[in-house]
Structures are given as structure tokens and as C-alpha cells.
Design a protein around this motif. Structure first.
Motif, short mmCIF file in Angstrom:
data_model
loop_
_atom_site.label_atom_id
_atom_site.label_comp_id
_atom_site.label_asym_id
_atom_site.label_seq_id
_atom_site.Cartn_x
_atom_site.Cartn_y
_atom_site.Cartn_z
N VAL A 52 0.84 -1.21 0.00
CA VAL A 52 0.00 0.00 0.00
C VAL A 52 0.87 1.25 0.00
O VAL A 52 0.62 2.21 -0.75
N LYS A 55 2.43 2.02 -3.38
CA LYS A 55 1.48 2.64 -4.32
C LYS A 55 1.24 4.11 -3.96
O LYS A 55 1.19 4.98 -4.84
N SER A 113 -7.81 -8.88 0.12
CA SER A 113 -8.51 -8.34 1.29
C SER A 113 -7.55 -7.64 2.24
O SER A 113 -7.86 -6.56 2.77
N ASN A 116 -6.52 -4.28 0.75
CA ASN A 116 -7.64 -3.35 0.84
C ASN A 116 -7.88 -2.91 2.29
O ASN A 116 -8.21 -1.75 2.55
N GLY A 120 -5.33 0.07 0.51
CA GLY A 120 -5.06 -0.05 -0.93
C GLY A 120 -6.32 -0.40 -1.70
O GLY A 120 -7.39 -0.57 -1.13
N LYS A 121 -6.16 -0.53 -3.03
CA LYS A 121 -7.27 -0.95 -3.91
C LYS A 121 -6.73 -2.07 -4.78
O LYS A 121 -6.26 -1.83 -5.89
N VAL A 123 -6.84 -5.71 -6.89
CA VAL A 123 -7.71 -6.49 -7.78
C VAL A 123 -7.06 -7.85 -7.99
O VAL A 123 -5.91 -7.94 -8.41
N SER A 175 -3.87 3.11 -13.10
CA SER A 175 -4.97 3.51 -12.22
C SER A 175 -4.49 3.41 -10.77
O SER A 175 -3.31 3.23 -10.48
N ASP A 176 -5.42 3.48 -9.85
CA ASP A 176 -5.09 3.33 -8.43
C ASP A 176 -5.08 1.87 -7.99
O ASP A 176 -4.84 1.58 -6.82
N PHE A 177 -5.33 0.95 -8.92
CA PHE A 177 -5.47 -0.45 -8.54
C PHE A 177 -4.13 -1.18 -8.48
O PHE A 177 -3.20 -0.87 -9.22
#
Length: 300
Positions: A52, A55, A113, A116, A120-121, A123, A175-177
Motif C-alpha cells: 500500500v 502505491k 482483502s 484493501n 489499498g485498492k 484487484v 490507475s489506483d489499482f
């Protein structure tokens, strides 16, 4: 009891990290997550926070994870015996269903999980999503006993990377992912294949021309014959260490993956100790680091 750090000590840490943050901003960092870091609760949360923070300060982390022990545990509970040949799990159709359930489901979603949970985000993906990891079946050739002839051993749904379509990762990276990838590929036959996570991480790093490939292990890094940590190694150094037996057994596939990535255009590879809390941040943003740095050429 840990001594409380002063404000000046905290400032010193941030100042030490600053040039590294500036240097790597906007760069892609591929991290292979495995070993103790995947099973120890504190280390799992430590890793998620590291990703996290990477990023948030402008890096583009991509996580590739393994899950061999978790697969073995579920197979045992289902009453199915795991069989290995040269360290590779023989994977019939029933076992492949379990592999997909564990890697693409349980393990992948837990990592997503955790990231997140720490802001963070993430995927979760397998190589089947967006058809981005193309696999071909591994054909293992072994010499027959008491004969010069060789035999082909069928490992089932065990594959290697044939190609990677980076478009889905490019989209997520802009992106933010944060992509979290399970090492499952798809063959031209439409079948799923289980692929070694180190190899997947290395190939993704090559295709994306990543700044760094970081491999978490259960050792301090590459050690010499006296058990001392080696770092600043070149491809030539690695070849010499394999030839004289310093690098052996399970470290050979990791160093082979590392040298392939370097030859493929990755700027540097780090084999680091995943048993150390915040190992990724310590390796990226401090002068000392916590593992072995590998470069295409020697630093000297």
C-alpha cells in the motif's frame, strides 16, 4: 522492550527513503509473495502495508503469489495424496480444480482483502482473466533407469509461460489499482495450467520492463559457503556460484528466474528474506537492504 524512537530518528528514516522514492516514482515493481510471509499473520499484514505504501508514494507494485503449502493442505483434507517429480506437483484434472480453488480463490482473495484492509485498492487476477497468461504444457524428460534412453513424464496440468499479454496490467497500472496475480495460465487447448510463481513473476517483469523484480524467500538471500550474505552480484557471478556449488538445490530455480529477468531487460532483481517484517520496504528504501541484489553487470 523496543526503545521509543525520537522525532529526529523518524525524520532520519524518511530522509534516507526520499531519494529512493524519487528514483522509483512511476516505476513498475513486481513482487513475488511466498514462503513464511504468506503464513505468518504479522508478516502478512506487514507485507500488505508495504505494498500500500509503495502505491501511495507513486510506485506501481504488481504482486504475484504462490500457494503450494495451502494446496497440499486442502488435498490432504480431501484425502488426495500429493505426488512430486523434480519438485513439481503432478496435477491431474481433479488436482487442478483444487489448485484453481486455492490459488485463484482462497489465497488470492485473502491477499486482496489484506491490501484493501490497509487502505489499498487491490484487484485479484489469474492468467485466465483477460487471457493474459498463455501457457504451454511442460514435458519433463528423464533418463530411464539402467538405460541410455529417456522417457517423457506427464505432469498433467503443469505448465510454463508461453507468452503474456500485458494490456490488462497496463490498464491497472495506470490507475489506483494494485494487481494481485495467481500463477494460473491458459493453454491453446483452453485448459488451465499451474505455473511456478517465480517464473510467472519473472516473465511479467520482463514483459513490462519492470524496474525491479523482488522475490521473497525463507532465507536471508544468496549465501556464500561460509553462510555470509552475498549482494551486488552479476549474471556472471551467478553462473560461477552455480558452477562451484555455492548456489544449489531450491535456490537454482530462483537465480535462473532472476538472470532470465535481467537478460530480458529488468533493471535489478532482489532475493530477500520474507521472514523480516517490512522486508520489501527495507530493501527498496534503505541503504542497507535485507537481501541479495542482482544486476546484469557487476557494480565494480
Amino acid at each position: 522492550m523496543m526503545k521509543k524512537r525520537t522525532a529526529h530518528q523518524i525524520a532520519d528514516v524518511l530522509i534516507e527513503a526520499l531519494p529512493y522514492i524519487q528514483r522509483f516514482k512511476g516505476k513498475t515493481i513486481v513482487v513475488k509473495f511466498g514462503g513464511n510471509a504468506m503464513v505468518d499473520e504479522e508478516l502478512k499484514h506487514s507485507f500488505a502495508r508495504d505494498i500500500v505504501l509503495m502505491k501511495l508514494v507513486g510506485l506501481n507494485p504488481i504482486v504475484v503469489h504462490g500457494g503450494g503449502p495451502q494446496i497440499g493442505d486442502l488435498l490432504t483434507r480431501l484425502g488426495k495424496t500429493s505426488e512430486f517429480v523434480d519438485g513439481m506437483r503432478v496435477t491431474d484434472s481433479e488436482t487442478m480444480d483444487v489448485v484453481e480453488m486455492v490459488l485463484g480463490g482462497l489465497v488470492n482473495k485473502e491477499i486482496v482483502s489484506l491490501i484493501n484492509q490497509h487502505g489499498g485498492k487491490a484487484v485479484g487476477l489469474t492468467g485466465k482473466d483477460g487471457d493474459f497468461i498463455h501457457a504451454r504444457k511442460i514435458k519433463l524428460k528423464k533418463s530411464a533407469v539402467d538405460s541410455d534412453a529417456s522417457e517423457i513424464i506427464d505432469l498433467g496440468h503443469v505448465g510454463e509461460v508461453s507468452s503474456i499479454d500485458p494490456s490488462v496490467l497496463d490498464m491497472l497500472g495506470r490507475s489506483d489499482f494494485i494487481p494481485v496475480i495467481a500463477p494460473i495460465g491458459v493453454g491453446v487447448d483452453g485448459h488451465s495450467y499451474n505455473i511456478n510463481a517465480d517464473l510467472v513473476a519473472g516473465k511479467i517483469a520482463e514483459v513490462l520492463k519492470a524496474e525491479k523484480l523482488i522475490l521473497l524467500t525463507n532465507t536471508a538471500g544468496i549465501l556464500d559457503k561460509q553462510g555470509e550474505l552475498l549482494t551486488g552480484l552479476s549474471i556472471k557471478n551467478i553462473d560461477e556460484l552455480i558452477a562451484d556449488g555455492t548456489i544449489s538445490a531450491g535456490m537454482i530455480p530462483k537465480t535462473t528466474c532472476a538472470t532470465d529477468a535481467l537478460k530480458g531487460g529488468v533493471a535489478s532483481v532482489h532475493i530477500i528474506d520474507g521472514r523480516v517484517e517490512h522486508a520489501v520496504l527495507l530493501e527498496l528504501f534503505t541503504d542497507q537492504g535485507v537481501g541479495t541484489l542482482l544486476l546484469s553487470r557487476s557494480l565494480t
